[in-house]
Design an enzyme around this catalytic site. Structure first.
Site, mmCIF file in Angstrom:
data_model
loop_
_atom_site.group_PDB
_atom_site.id
_atom_site.type_symbol
_atom_site.label_atom_id
_atom_site.label_comp_id
_atom_site.label_asym_id
_atom_site.label_seq_id
_atom_site.Cartn_x
_atom_site.Cartn_y
_atom_site.Cartn_z
ATOM 1 N N TYR A 266 -23.907 33.035 21.990
ATOM 2 C CA TYR A 266 -24.551 34.285 22.415
ATOM 3 C C TYR A 266 -23.561 35.454 22.434
ATOM 4 C CZ TYR A 266 -28.516 31.388 23.864
ATOM 5 O OH TYR A 266 -29.571 30.514 23.890
ATOM 6 N N LYS B 163 -22.796 18.842 20.007
ATOM 7 C CA LYS B 163 -23.192 18.198 18.754
ATOM 8 C C LYS B 163 -21.942 17.995 17.892
ATOM 9 C CE LYS B 163 -27.006 18.593 16.482
ATOM 10 N NZ LYS B 163 -27.690 17.278 16.504
ATOM 11 N N ASP C 210 -34.063 24.570 30.847
ATOM 12 C CA ASP C 210 -35.493 24.878 30.901
ATOM 13 C C ASP C 210 -36.327 23.609 30.788
ATOM 14 O OD1 ASP C 210 -35.089 27.541 31.235
ATOM 15 O OD2 ASP C 210 -36.302 28.179 29.534
ATOM 16 N N ASP D 76 -29.022 26.458 27.834
ATOM 17 C CA ASP D 76 -30.213 27.298 27.937
ATOM 18 C C ASP D 76 -31.464 26.442 27.706
ATOM 19 O OD1 ASP D 76 -31.844 29.483 28.046
ATOM 20 O OD2 ASP D 76 -31.083 30.465 26.255
ATOM 21 N N ASP E 141 -29.327 16.803 20.947
ATOM 22 C CA ASP E 141 -30.712 16.442 20.600
ATOM 23 C C ASP E 141 -31.123 15.161 21.305
ATOM 24 O OD1 ASP E 141 -28.734 15.294 19.029
ATOM 25 O OD2 ASP E 141 -29.951 15.136 17.231
#
Ligand code: NAD
Length: 382
Positions: free
Chosen positions: A154, A205, A266, A262, A238
């Site tokens: 970001y 990852k 959630d 993020d 994942d």
């Protein structure tokens, strides 16, 4: 270590500097109920808070033309902890992007360098049926997602949208982490784990990203050198998303980067059922001499303009954020347990605001929920 190390007792009241930024919409309503609990703490637990108040978001725009003034920012930096409500609302939606209410919160996070974002996902037994998963999968769930908040994709450079001509564009964002950035968030994760079930799952990852390989190696090294007593494992992001909905109770602390955090936080939030129940904390670096950390505590929800001013909001996310403050900024685990216990018992007794009400039962107002929590605190502390 988190929090103050000094011993406190009834004879030694400590003044803790707390800045309250209630903000807009339901912010002042839910913060108002927490203020009642703070007063209760003062009276019944001999914990004195030195409270200052400030304006943020739309309230600050109306008063000063800016969503956060330099003075309020200086007060936040000088405080031991900031209790934040929520910002925003239709009144300010048409303002230019850089003076919108949310910029006040973003500036606080940036200037206070709050790099560690703690999002617990706790399922109170009484609310287990509100989860999107089956009761047996989530009942008793208590996990902590720790998201790196100030680095990664970001913020990384280069970024932007390039015009390559002939109607072709290229969108670019860059995942960048340095060793110190990974190390400091890893340390927070291990310290958190020591106060919980002593297990950390580091998530990246590394199978497809070099920054993930580095993340994994750096976290492992900090573990081996400084936290060998904590159980550490690694998982690809994942797989972690899948495991969170398959068997969330396998986790204790999950530490991960800004982007994956993020998404995963959630996802974990939805396991718990309601926006009105979700607290969070954001922590800065530890001052090497004083051990003090800048910190900001806030509910995950926004200013809920649709119910603002109606005394209908659920104040429990704000209250649980305050309980996190007691635990992580002030090392007052016993008092935090008391607040959490009062919330749990109130929910078990069937007292619910509209957002979490059981079908066929009359919901209570925001202030009546505050009354119920205070009555339960009285009972628990008797
Ligand atoms: P929201 O979280 O304010 O509301 C979403 C829905 O959840 C609404 O129906 C609301 O009534 C309900 N809700 C939220 N909190 C609740 C509570 N404590 N009790 C009962 N019901 C609750 O999100 P939104 O509607 O997308 O945004 C509204 C405003 O809040 C916008 O201006 C947005 O930019 C701002 N916002 C601020 C923050 C923040 O201050 N950190 C976070 C998210 C959104």
């Amino acid at each position: 270590m988190f929090g103050a190390s000094e011993e406190e007792g009834p004879d030694m009241p400590a003044n803790k500097k707390l800045l309250v930024l209630a903000g807009d919409g339901i912010g002042p309503e839910v913060v108002g109920q927490v203020r009642r609990v703070v007063d209760w703490m003062d009276r019944r637990r001999h914990v004195s808070f030195d409270i200052a108040e400030g304006l943020v978001g739309g309230a600050a725009i109306d008063a000063h033309g800016l969503p956060l003034t330099d003075e309020t920012l200086a007060d936040a930096v000088a405080s031991d902890a900031v209790l934040f409500g929520s910002v925003g609302g239709p009144k300010w939606e048409t303002l230019p992007f850089d003076v919108q209410p949310e910029r006040g919160l973003l500036r606080l996070r940036k200037e206070m360098d709050l790099f560690a974002n703690l999002r617990p996902a706790i399922v109170f037994d009484a609310l287990a049926d509100a989860s999107s998963l089956k009761r047996e999968l989530v009942s008793g769930l208590d996990i902590m997602i720790l998201r790196e908040l100030t680095g990664g994709i970001y913020f990384g450079e280069p970024r932007g949208i390039e015009d390559l001509g002939n109607g072709v564009r290229r969108g670019i964002n860059t995942q960048v982490y340095t060793t110190p950035e990974v190390e400091r968030v890893a340390r927070v994760g291990f310290e958190l784990a020591r106060k919980r079930s002593n297990r950390v799952m580091s998530v990246e990852k590394a199978n497809v990203m070099e920054s993930g390989v580095m993340w994994r190696e750096d976290v492992q090294r900090i573990h081996d050198e400084e936290f060998p007593d904590v159980e550490l494992a690694h998982m690809y992001a994942d797989n972690c998303a899948m495991q969170l909905v398959r068997n969330p109770k396998q986790f204790d602390v999950i530490v991960t980067d800004n982007l994956f955090g993020d998404l995963l936080s959630d996802c974990a939030a939805m396991l718990t059922g309601s926006l009105g129940m979700l607290p969070s904390a954001s922590l800065g670096a530890e001052d090497p001499t004083t051990g003090r950390r800048l910190s900001l505590y806030e509910p995950v929800h926004g200013s809920a303009p649709d119910i603002a001013g109606e005394d209908r909001a659920n104040p429990l996310a704000e209250l649980l954020s305050f309980s996190m403050m007691l635990r992580y900024s002030f090392d007052m685990g016993e008092d935090a347990d008391l607040v959490d216990g009062a919330v749990e018992n109130v929910l078990a007794s069937g007292v619910r605001t509209a957002d979490i009400a059981e079908p066929g039962r009359q919901p209570v107002s925001c202030s009546a929920m505050g009354d119920a929590v205070l009555a339960e605190l009285d009972r628990l502390a008797a």
